[in-house]
Design a protein around this motif. Structure first.
Motif, PDB file in Angstrom:
ATOM      1  N   LEU A 119      88.072  49.717  49.529  1.00  0.00           N
ATOM      2  CA  LEU A 119      87.452  50.711  50.401  1.00  0.00           C
ATOM      3  C   LEU A 119      86.305  50.127  51.215  1.00  0.00           C
ATOM      4  O   LEU A 119      86.128  50.481  52.390  1.00  0.00           O
ATOM      5  CB  LEU A 119      86.959  51.895  49.569  1.00  0.00           C
ATOM      6  N   HIS A 166      95.211  55.304  46.192  1.00  0.00           N
ATOM      7  CA  HIS A 166      94.097  55.586  45.282  1.00  0.00           C
ATOM      8  C   HIS A 166      94.005  57.041  44.811  1.00  0.00           C
ATOM      9  O   HIS A 166      93.170  57.356  43.952  1.00  0.00           O
ATOM     10  CB  HIS A 166      92.781  55.186  45.944  1.00  0.00           C
ATOM     11  N   TYR A 170      90.262  58.485  46.080  1.00  0.00           N
ATOM     12  CA  TYR A 170      90.055  58.388  47.521  1.00  0.00           C
ATOM     13  C   TYR A 170      89.527  59.704  48.083  1.00  0.00           C
ATOM     14  O   TYR A 170      88.596  59.715  48.897  1.00  0.00           O
ATOM     15  CB  TYR A 170      91.358  58.009  48.226  1.00  0.00           C
ATOM     16  N   GLY A 174      86.254  57.936  48.526  1.00  0.00           N
ATOM     17  CA  GLY A 174      86.675  56.971  49.531  1.00  0.00           C
ATOM     18  C   GLY A 174      86.692  57.526  50.936  1.00  0.00           C
ATOM     19  O   GLY A 174      86.225  56.878  51.885  1.00  0.00           O
TER      20      GLY A 174
END
Length: 245
Positions: A119, A166, A170, A174
């Motif tokens: 990320l 992810h 995420y 993220g």
């Protein structure tokens, strides 16, 4: 320098792509959404029909700026494109290997260390895209609109790919990190200008990353990608770019 208000709005729109991406359920399915493949084709057309010729213009500007041999500068720029492709290929491999190891021991997703490496790398990539909103060889409205459309669609594709990699991690953290990146890059660009050579190298790195990031989303067999949509997006946007010249 392009209109700062307009470029700021575009940077905010880039951020919005990451914020609302989790609610675009029609993109999150297999076979791959026709819209994602179409967007991927647009990004590829942008790289090969618009961005690479723009790199050539940056190469000329850089050669004039440093008084260097044009071929030597061109080599550096395209080496930067190669570096971008290799770096993002390596990141993709790192995440896949981490997920495979975790799956073998009954854990979902990749390790936290790999998640943050992945990320953070994409955040830097997005910062560069935001920065280049302000500092580009083609600073006119036409060039800015083309950049906004191509990179906005690219963010849509990337966002869904990272969500697939992810999952909930995420969506929890993220996407907010990536949402902040383009406005941050834009803000840096309004107050700080790199040399023409360094901007050209950034463009080269971006081009390599764009190619890899589109293809890695389209090529895996389990994605059941839509070749027709990819080809239509590439051909249609390439035609628009050629008409707009």
């Amino acid at each position: 320098m392009p209109n700062l208000l307009l470029t700021g709005i575009i940077a905010a729109a880039f951020a919005l792509v990451h914020i609302v991406g989790k609610d675009l359920r029609f993109l999150q399915r297999t076979p791959r959404s026709i819209w994602l493949s179409l967007a991927g084709g647009v990004s590829l057309a942008y790289v090969f029909v618009h961005l690479l010729p723009e790199l050539a213009e940056w190469q000329k500007a850089s050669a004039r700026h440093i008084g260097a041999n044009a071929f030597a500068v061109e080599s550096h720029i395209y080496l930067a494109a190669l570096l971008g492709l290799v770096v993002f290929y390596g990141l993709d491999r790192l995440v896949r290997q981490s997920k495979r190891k975790n799956r073998d021991v009954g854990q979902p997703g990749s390790s936290p260390r790999v998640f943050w490496i992945h990320l953070s790398s994409y955040a830097v990539y997005s910062v560069l895209i935001g920065y280049l909103l302000v500092h580009r060889e083609e600073a006119d409205l036409r060039g800015l609109v083309i950049y906004a459309i191509a990179l906005g669609l690219h963010f849509v594709v990337n966002d869904q790919g990272l969500r697939e990699y992810h999952g909930d991690a995420y969506d929890r953290t993220g996407r907010w990190l990536l949402a902040a990146a383009p406005p941050l890059g834009w803000l840096i660009g309004t107050g700080f200008a790199l040399s023409p050579l360094l901007i050209a190298l950034v463009f080269g790195f971006l081009a390599g990353g764009l190619v890899l990031n589109v293809l890695k989303e389209e090529l895996p067999e389990d994605r059941e990608s839509r070749f027709g949509a990819l080809a239509a997006g590439a051909a249609g946007f390439a035609l628009l770019l050629l008409i707009a010249r």
